[in-house]
Motif scaffolding. Structure first.
Motif, PDB file in Angstrom:
ATOM      1  N   THR A  34       8.362  -0.642  -6.348  1.00 38.17           N
ATOM      2  CA  THR A  34       7.478  -0.372  -5.206  1.00 38.17           C
ATOM      3  C   THR A  34       7.243   1.126  -5.059  1.00 38.17           C
ATOM      4  N   ARG A  35       8.324   1.872  -5.145  1.00 34.44           N
ATOM      5  CA  ARG A  35       8.184   3.316  -4.971  1.00 34.44           C
ATOM      6  C   ARG A  35       7.461   3.962  -6.140  1.00 34.44           C
ATOM      7  N   GLY A  36       7.751   3.496  -7.343  1.00 32.50           N
ATOM      8  CA  GLY A  36       7.069   4.049  -8.515  1.00 32.50           C
ATOM      9  C   GLY A  36       5.568   3.837  -8.405  1.00 32.50           C
ATOM     10  N   LEU A  37       5.166   2.648  -7.972  1.00 33.74           N
ATOM     11  CA  LEU A  37       3.732   2.376  -7.822  1.00 33.74           C
ATOM     12  C   LEU A  37       3.137   3.252  -6.723  1.00 33.74           C
ATOM     13  N   GLY A  38       3.896   3.459  -5.634  1.00 37.32           N
ATOM     14  CA  GLY A  38       3.430   4.350  -4.565  1.00 37.32           C
ATOM     15  C   GLY A  38       3.274   5.775  -5.070  1.00 37.32           C
ATOM     16  N   ASP A  39       4.276   6.235  -5.825  1.00 35.22           N
ATOM     17  CA  ASP A  39       4.211   7.584  -6.389  1.00 35.22           C
ATOM     18  C   ASP A  39       2.958   7.758  -7.229  1.00 35.22           C
ATOM     19  N   TRP A  40       2.703   6.762  -8.084  1.00 38.35           N
ATOM     20  CA  TRP A  40       1.571   6.910  -8.997  1.00 38.35           C
ATOM     21  C   TRP A  40       0.237   6.779  -8.282  1.00 38.35           C
TER      22      TRP A  40
ATOM     23  N   LEU B 159      -1.625  -2.529  -6.498  1.00 39.14           N
ATOM     24  CA  LEU B 159      -0.349  -3.001  -7.045  1.00 39.14           C
ATOM     25  C   LEU B 159       0.815  -2.630  -6.120  1.00 39.14           C
ATOM     26  N   HIS B 160       0.753  -1.430  -5.587  1.00 42.27           N
ATOM     27  CA  HIS B 160       1.790  -0.962  -4.651  1.00 42.27           C
ATOM     28  C   HIS B 160       1.811  -1.866  -3.419  1.00 42.27           C
ATOM     29  N   PHE B 161       0.641  -2.156  -2.903  1.00 37.09           N
ATOM     30  CA  PHE B 161       0.536  -3.029  -1.738  1.00 37.09           C
ATOM     31  C   PHE B 161       1.024  -4.434  -2.091  1.00 37.09           C
TER      32      PHE B 161
ATOM     33  N   LEU C 185       1.084  11.849   4.554  1.00 39.60           N
ATOM     34  CA  LEU C 185       1.815  11.517   5.787  1.00 39.60           C
ATOM     35  C   LEU C 185       2.668  10.269   5.599  1.00 39.60           C
ATOM     36  N   HIS C 186       2.088   9.280   4.936  1.00 40.29           N
ATOM     37  CA  HIS C 186       2.773   8.019   4.649  1.00 40.29           C
ATOM     38  C   HIS C 186       4.101   8.279   3.938  1.00 40.29           C
ATOM     39  N   PHE C 187       4.079   9.137   2.963  1.00 39.33           N
ATOM     40  CA  PHE C 187       5.281   9.463   2.207  1.00 39.33           C
ATOM     41  C   PHE C 187       6.219  10.297   3.086  1.00 39.33           C
TER      42      PHE C 187
HETATM   43  C1  HEM Z   1      -3.435   4.868  -0.823  1.00 38.54           C
HETATM   44  C2  HEM Z   1      -2.474   4.193  -0.347  1.00 38.54           C
HETATM   45  C3  HEM Z   1      -1.001   4.455  -0.542  1.00 38.54           C
HETATM   46  C4  HEM Z   1      -0.348   5.488  -1.164  1.00 38.54           C
HETATM   47  C5  HEM Z   1      -0.938   6.707  -1.853  1.00 38.54           C
HETATM   48  C6  HEM Z   1       1.060   5.230  -1.063  1.00 38.54           C
HETATM   49  C7  HEM Z   1       2.054   6.031  -1.562  1.00 38.54           C
HETATM   50  C8  HEM Z   1       3.394   5.843  -1.389  1.00 38.54           C
HETATM   51  C9  HEM Z   1       4.423   6.739  -1.816  1.00 38.54           C
HETATM   52  C10 HEM Z   1       4.184   8.050  -2.555  1.00 38.54           C
HETATM   53  C11 HEM Z   1       5.606   6.202  -1.468  1.00 38.54           C
HETATM   54  C12 HEM Z   1       6.989   6.826  -1.674  1.00 38.54           C
HETATM   55  C13 HEM Z   1       7.515   6.550  -3.012  1.00 38.54           C
HETATM   56  C14 HEM Z   1       8.847   7.220  -3.245  1.00 38.54           C
HETATM   57  O1  HEM Z   1       9.731   7.110  -2.401  1.00 38.54           O
HETATM   58  O2  HEM Z   1       9.000   7.853  -4.288  1.00 38.54           O
HETATM   59  C15 HEM Z   1       5.348   4.959  -0.807  1.00 38.54           C
HETATM   60  C16 HEM Z   1       6.310   4.117  -0.308  1.00 38.54           C
HETATM   61  C17 HEM Z   1       6.042   2.961   0.379  1.00 38.54           C
HETATM   62  N1  HEM Z   1       4.789   2.458   0.661  1.00 38.54           N
HETATM   63 FE1  HEM Z   1       3.027   3.250   0.148  1.00 38.54          FE
HETATM   64  N2  HEM Z   1       1.235   4.053  -0.376  1.00 38.54           N
HETATM   65  C18 HEM Z   1       0.001   3.563  -0.034  1.00 38.54           C
HETATM   66  C19 HEM Z   1      -0.275   2.405   0.644  1.00 38.54           C
HETATM   67  C20 HEM Z   1       0.690   1.566   1.159  1.00 38.54           C
HETATM   68  C21 HEM Z   1       0.418   0.361   1.883  1.00 38.54           C
HETATM   69  C22 HEM Z   1      -0.967  -0.193   2.175  1.00 38.54           C
HETATM   70  C23 HEM Z   1       1.629  -0.178   2.218  1.00 38.54           C
HETATM   71  C24 HEM Z   1       1.928  -1.427   2.986  1.00 38.54           C
HETATM   72  C25 HEM Z   1       1.213  -1.953   3.898  1.00 38.54           C
HETATM   73  C26 HEM Z   1       2.646   0.688   1.705  1.00 38.54           C
HETATM   74  C27 HEM Z   1       3.998   0.476   1.831  1.00 38.54           C
HETATM   75  C28 HEM Z   1       4.973   1.287   1.368  1.00 38.54           C
HETATM   76  C29 HEM Z   1       6.373   1.034   1.533  1.00 38.54           C
HETATM   77  C30 HEM Z   1       6.998  -0.160   2.252  1.00 38.54           C
HETATM   78  C31 HEM Z   1       7.049   2.079   0.909  1.00 38.54           C
HETATM   79  C32 HEM Z   1       8.550   2.265   0.842  1.00 38.54           C
HETATM   80  C33 HEM Z   1       9.089   1.542  -0.311  1.00 38.54           C
HETATM   81  C34 HEM Z   1      10.582   1.468  -0.273  1.00 38.54           C
HETATM   82  O3  HEM Z   1      11.208   2.079   0.583  1.00 38.54           O
HETATM   83  O4  HEM Z   1      11.119   0.772  -1.108  1.00 38.54           O
HETATM   84  N3  HEM Z   1       2.031   1.744   1.061  1.00 38.54           N
HETATM   85  N4  HEM Z   1       3.976   4.768  -0.773  1.00 38.54           N
END
Ligand code: HEM
Lengths: 313, 205
Positions: free
Chosen positions: B42-48, B88-90, B161-163
């Protein structure tokens, strides 16, 4: 009380197969030790833990599957060695847990310095299989080795004015590279109410999986409070201080809205930024429901009957 | 650059963008992601997602600084990959974190600021992805298309901000991304101001 103790012991005997399964890991460790001994290595040099002899099964066991040794020792929150959970296993080699002394002072009749070897012999070592729930939403089942902290507490004879106990973790930059970064207000301190500290579940732990604690798990001695979030269980402690006023612990100081003094595991009180109702047990796919007091309500709930758990999270 | 060279470059980039995903999937299968592989995924996909977003945002300034016009023609691919990784992250959040518990997901989106802004970025990405085709660009007209796609600045800010709001204490990583984003947006602002109020917005996208 006595009857309850008896049933506790009985139930832990029923979990013998689990303990047995753990023992097979112990045997593996014992082999490592034999090898280390053959090479003439000192305890402090041995990379792996050293087997702790003569432990006996303790009460409050769980029949849940143990989290594998590898996961318990490579997925750790120990910011003194870095903030990533993989960091401590990589960086904690420099801790050097021997020689080690723990200062016990404050409001007690018999303050003192305890050498780690004296601590190891202070009371008989028990195997205690506890659930461990991290505030981040994951959990493990860990077979600790130790004895009730109260064994130490009653020997130092707290004064009537002692209401709280404060634990301090080692604060040595040469041995803990993470201390160079000001993520927390070092040294790491934690605290318990005296009755919590004296509760028979509260452990002074010196080992896990039958061996001395790996550095990344808080060698050579740590606290384990299984009904509270993991950060309450201070690692690598050098001081236990008895005080009158409630101490402020490191995480509470860092973010008082998020990490309260009590931090009892509570599925109904969310962390401001995430839910606490479920947890991922390491090794499992689906999340499971988090239990009130991490499943130790029967033992500890009565300590909190007059406490508003929403206010005192 | 000849059209053939450009096609080769673009195909190479297309494949390169799949490497992070392949890496994570391989790690899952080979069990090399550590004790909590789902979190790593999940985090890797968020990072990317965030990295692709910033890479996409870097195209315009890079083109301006280097004068390499063809860079702009890679921007759509990078933007769509941002969207792909966001989905994919979502999906990994919806499936592996919440197990399709829509009530719980709804509560998360409303109650947890870090999820709220993450979700806002995803929602804002939707119209951008939908209007990424040539036909849509034509239908909207260049000027309106450009205005719509300025939403990417808000997406960037929400994503950082999310991060930032997610991390427990160590803000090193989100702060690093924030600096990169500030640079990328700051350059645009600087150029926009310098080009004068009369031509405001031109070349800003
Ligand atoms: C453009 C949209 C998004 C971006 C760029 C993004 C990016 C990221 C990043 C960079 C992280 C941190 C990764 C790390 O710790 O290394 C993260 C974590 C997370 N994101 Fe997103 N995210 C996005 C959308 C979303 C959405 C739509 C959701 C859910 C509704 C979501 C849920 C989460 C959750 C739950 C985590 C924490 C994962 C964990 O603690 O295991 N994100 N995201």
């Amino acid at each position: 009380m006595l009857i309850q103790r008896l049933t506790d012991i009985l139930s832990s005997e029923i979990t013998a197969p689990e303990i047995y399964r753990g023992r097979r890991e112990f045997m593996r460790a014992a082999g490592t030790l034999a090898l280390a001994g053959g090479l003439g290595l000192q305890v402090a040099d041995a990379a792996a833990g050293v087997k702790l002899a003569g432990t006996r099964p303790g009460p409050y066991g769980t029949s849940e599957e143990l989290t594998p040794y590898k996961d318990v020792t490579t997925y750790n929150n120990f910011y003194e060695f870095g903030t990533d959970k993989a960091d401590p296993a990589v960086n904690a080699g420099s801790l050097n847990p021997r020689p080690w002394t723990v200062r016990v002072d404050g409001l007690v009749n018999r303050p003192g310095q305890y050498d780690i070897d004296a601590l190891l012999k202070l009371a008989s070592l028990e195997d205690r299989i506890y659930r461990m729930r991290c505030v981040e939403g994951w959990s493990m089942v860990v077979p600790w080795v130790g004895y009730p902290l109260n064994e130490l507490i009653r020997r130092v004879e707290p004064l009537g004015s002692a209401k709280y106990v404060e634990f301090t973790t080692l604060n040595d930059r040469a041995r803990m590279p993470g201390l160079r970064s000001p993520v927390l207000d070092w040294p790491y301190t934690e605290g318990l109410r005296l009755d919590e500290a004296r509760h028979p579940l509260t452990l002074l732990a010196v080992g896990l999986y039958g061996e001395t604690l790996p550095n990344q798990n808080g060698a050579p001695v740590r606290i384990v409070v299984p009904w509270k979030y993991g950060f309450k269980s201070a690692k690598s402690i050098v001081r236990i201080r008895f005080v009158e006023h409630r101490p402020i612990s490191s995480w509470e100081r860092a973010a008082p809205r998020e990490y309260g003094f009590y931090s009892n595991v509570n599925p109904e009180v969310d962390h401001p930024r995430w839910s606490q109702s479920r947890e991922r047990r390491i090794g499992e796919f689906r999340k499971r429901k988090t239990l009130m007091f991490n499943g130790y309500g029967e033992q500890v709930a009565r300590m909190y009957t007059n406490l508003d758990m929403r206010r005192y999270y | 650059m000849s059209p053939r060279q450009f096609t080769a470059l673009k195909s190479g980039l297309f494949l390169l963008c799949l490497v992070p995903l392949a890496n994570l999937v391989y790690g899952l299968i080979a069990d090399t992601l550590g004790a909590n592989p789902i979190e790593v995924l999940t985090r890797g996909l968020g990072d990317w997602t965030l990295r692709f977003l910033l890479i996409t945002l870097a195209v315009t300034p890079l083109r301006r600084l280097s004068g390499l016009g063809w860079l702009l023609r890679l921007r759509r691919l990078l933007g769509l990959y941002t969207f792909f990784y966001a989905l994919l992250h979502f999906a990994s959040y919806v499936w592996l974190d919440q197990f399709f518990d829509w009530a719980e997901i709804g509560k998360d989106i409303v109650k947890r600021p870090f999820i709220t802004v993450g979700f806002a970025s995803l929602l804002l990405l939707l119209p951008l992805a939908a209007t990424s085709t040539n036909a849509m660009m034509k239908r909207l007209g260049g000027r309106r298309w450009q205005v719509l796609h300025r939403a990417v600045y808000a997406i960037g800010i929400f994503a950082v901000l999310h991060f930032w709001w997610m991390v427990k204490k160590d803000i090193t990583e989100p702060a690093t991304y924030a600096v990169v984003l500030a640079l990328l947006l700051g350059m645009r602002l600087y150029w926009a101001l310098r080009s004068g109020p009369g031509r405001h917005g031109v070349g800003v996208s």
